[in-house]
Design a protein around this motif. Sequence first.
Motif, PDB file in Angstrom:
ATOM      1  N   ASP B  55       0.837  -1.196   0.000  1.00  0.00           N
ATOM      2  CA  ASP B  55       0.000   0.000   0.000  1.00  0.00           C
ATOM      3  C   ASP B  55       0.878   1.254   0.000  1.00  0.00           C
ATOM      4  O   ASP B  55       0.584   2.230  -0.685  1.00  0.00           O
ATOM      5  CB  ASP B  55      -0.910   0.005   1.233  1.00  0.00           C
ATOM      6  N   LYS B  65      -2.972   0.379  -5.802  1.00  0.00           N
ATOM      7  CA  LYS B  65      -2.318  -0.878  -5.463  1.00  0.00           C
ATOM      8  C   LYS B  65      -2.416  -1.891  -6.598  1.00  0.00           C
ATOM      9  O   LYS B  65      -1.447  -2.580  -6.920  1.00  0.00           O
ATOM     10  CB  LYS B  65      -2.974  -1.447  -4.218  1.00  0.00           C
ATOM     11  N   GLY B  66      -3.582  -1.957  -7.182  1.00  0.00           N
ATOM     12  CA  GLY B  66      -3.775  -2.920  -8.262  1.00  0.00           C
ATOM     13  C   GLY B  66      -2.804  -2.718  -9.407  1.00  0.00           C
ATOM     14  O   GLY B  66      -2.406  -3.677 -10.074  1.00  0.00           O
ATOM     15  N   THR B  67      -2.404  -1.473  -9.619  1.00  0.00           N
ATOM     16  CA  THR B  67      -1.475  -1.188 -10.716  1.00  0.00           C
ATOM     17  C   THR B  67      -0.148  -1.907 -10.522  1.00  0.00           C
ATOM     18  O   THR B  67       0.466  -2.358 -11.484  1.00  0.00           O
ATOM     19  CB  THR B  67      -1.232   0.326 -10.820  1.00  0.00           C
ATOM     20  N   TYR B  69       0.329  -4.729  -9.577  1.00  0.00           N
ATOM     21  CA  TYR B  69       0.212  -6.104 -10.052  1.00  0.00           C
ATOM     22  C   TYR B  69       0.100  -6.191 -11.568  1.00  0.00           C
ATOM     23  O   TYR B  69       0.106  -7.274 -12.138  1.00  0.00           O
ATOM     24  CB  TYR B  69      -0.958  -6.796  -9.344  1.00  0.00           C
ATOM     25  N   LEU B  70      -0.002  -5.048 -12.212  1.00  0.00           N
ATOM     26  CA  LEU B  70       0.079  -5.054 -13.672  1.00  0.00           C
ATOM     27  C   LEU B  70       1.537  -5.080 -14.104  1.00  0.00           C
ATOM     28  O   LEU B  70       1.855  -5.450 -15.224  1.00  0.00           O
ATOM     29  CB  LEU B  70      -0.601  -3.806 -14.238  1.00  0.00           C
ATOM     30  N   ASN B  74       4.067 -10.276  -7.985  1.00  0.00           N
ATOM     31  CA  ASN B  74       3.872 -10.337  -6.538  1.00  0.00           C
ATOM     32  C   ASN B  74       4.998  -9.591  -5.817  1.00  0.00           C
ATOM     33  O   ASN B  74       5.935  -9.101  -6.439  1.00  0.00           O
ATOM     34  CB  ASN B  74       3.808 -11.788  -6.058  1.00  0.00           C
TER      35      ASN B  74
END
Lengths: 223, 223
Positions: B55, B65-67, B69-70, B74
């Motif tokens: 975060d 945050k989701g970005t 993972y693009l 991990n």
Amino acid sequence: MTVTGAPAAGDNIPVRAGRGRRKASPEATDERRRIILAAALDVFSRHGFAAARLDDVAAQAGVAKGTLYLYFPNKQTLFQELIRSYLSPLFDKLAQETPPDVPPQAFIARFFEMFRTQVLGTERQRILHLLISEGSRFPEIAEFYHREVVSRGIELVQGVLRRAAQEGVPSAATLAQFPQLLVAPMIVAVIWDSLFGRIHPLDVDGMLKAHVRLLTSSEEPKP
Amino acid sequence: MTVTGAPAAGDNIPVRAGRGRRKASPEATDERRRIILAAALDVFSRHGFAAARLDDVAAQAGVAKGTLYLYFPNKQTLFQELIRSYLSPLFDKLAQETPPDVPPQAFIARFFEMFRTQVLGTERQRILHLLISEGSRFPEIAEFYHREVVSRGIELVQGVLRRAAQEGVPSAATLAQFPQLLVAPMIVAVIWDSLFGRIHPLDVDGMLKAHVRLLTSSEEPKP
DNA sequence: AAATAATGACTGACTGGTCAGTCATTATTT
DNA sequence: AAATAATGACTGACCAGTCAGTCATTATTT
């Protein structure tokens, strides 16, 4: 994986202390403390502070989790006490054994021998590695260690080497100014072992001897 | 992996439709990646791997945050890429710049200068510290670093110093056998700074110069 | 030019699991 | 019975990783 099997396992802990006594003897309490610290050393040094689980420490110590909190108020204090308890005594020994007029060669030899026998391959090596890797996040520990070991060690080395320098040993003055140079290969040995020990083992003994050779070869007084 | 080659090449392949948002330019993607890695460096080096929060990395990178993972599958991979991306290029430079017949003194001088200018006080120092402190828990990283930097560095040093040894420089053979002795003070400088920098700053420049002095004073061929 | 359709980079609320720390309960001794 | 030591189930905060949905951008059609 700690084996959580055998519930009735008769652990060979001499002082079982059972579930309670009006007042536990100080020896029993100390023993428990030591057992917990030993378990903590193992778990912390395997996973690092943040990833270490107190459930594992408890299991490894053969104790319930709540018991940890009878001996240490929290995780961080347990960690600090761990480092404190293992490293403090060692330095005292060296300082105590060093007479004020020891010849520098002998002192250096003793210093390295101490590292080889008292640190290398022992739990102290793991503690030292723990200190190196986690110390920056625990200013209290770093400060404690600096006060109790490092600064006193520096003074010890400086005391011996300044005398040597006055007697004309050329590189002694340099080493007295930066005692870190004397210790550096020991630190590197610890780090190397932790990072590359499996891949590419290092002949620590050989390296330390080579280091002393380099230092003392330039330490001979000029004819 | 879709390789988006030159569009004008093969012409109307089974092209169904060319509608929609175009793929982001490689430069833009790289830039984003760099921003995320920079944020990760900051957060990881402040808290260590386990205690670092993605975060925070996202917030610091100005991204959701989701970005993250693009760009990285991990947390661990992000960490590995972080170390990889910062440390790899440096060694290449040194190796590239070293002609096969460089005089040992000049090589050593260049080696230390490189450390002073390219590592000390830069993000690379933080990465190095991160590697030292977390490396033992990431065998992949340790192995990668050993393969890409350490073993090549050892060979480089050995190449230069073995020649020097054959020319009669006495301590060159010893250093060629344990190149760790050459590097040790650099490692100690990094660790010292992280642990005791606030309490007791170290004159790293002075120490490194002293180290070179010790080495080269015993490197003079005997007359 | 304007309307429409498609795309994919990006978002952030959410989930599922983890773990430090707590405390009511149980066992043991006096 | 009273005091104490130990237990381990439990709680609540925390956080890595997910995914349904948004929106700016671009292509196509009218």
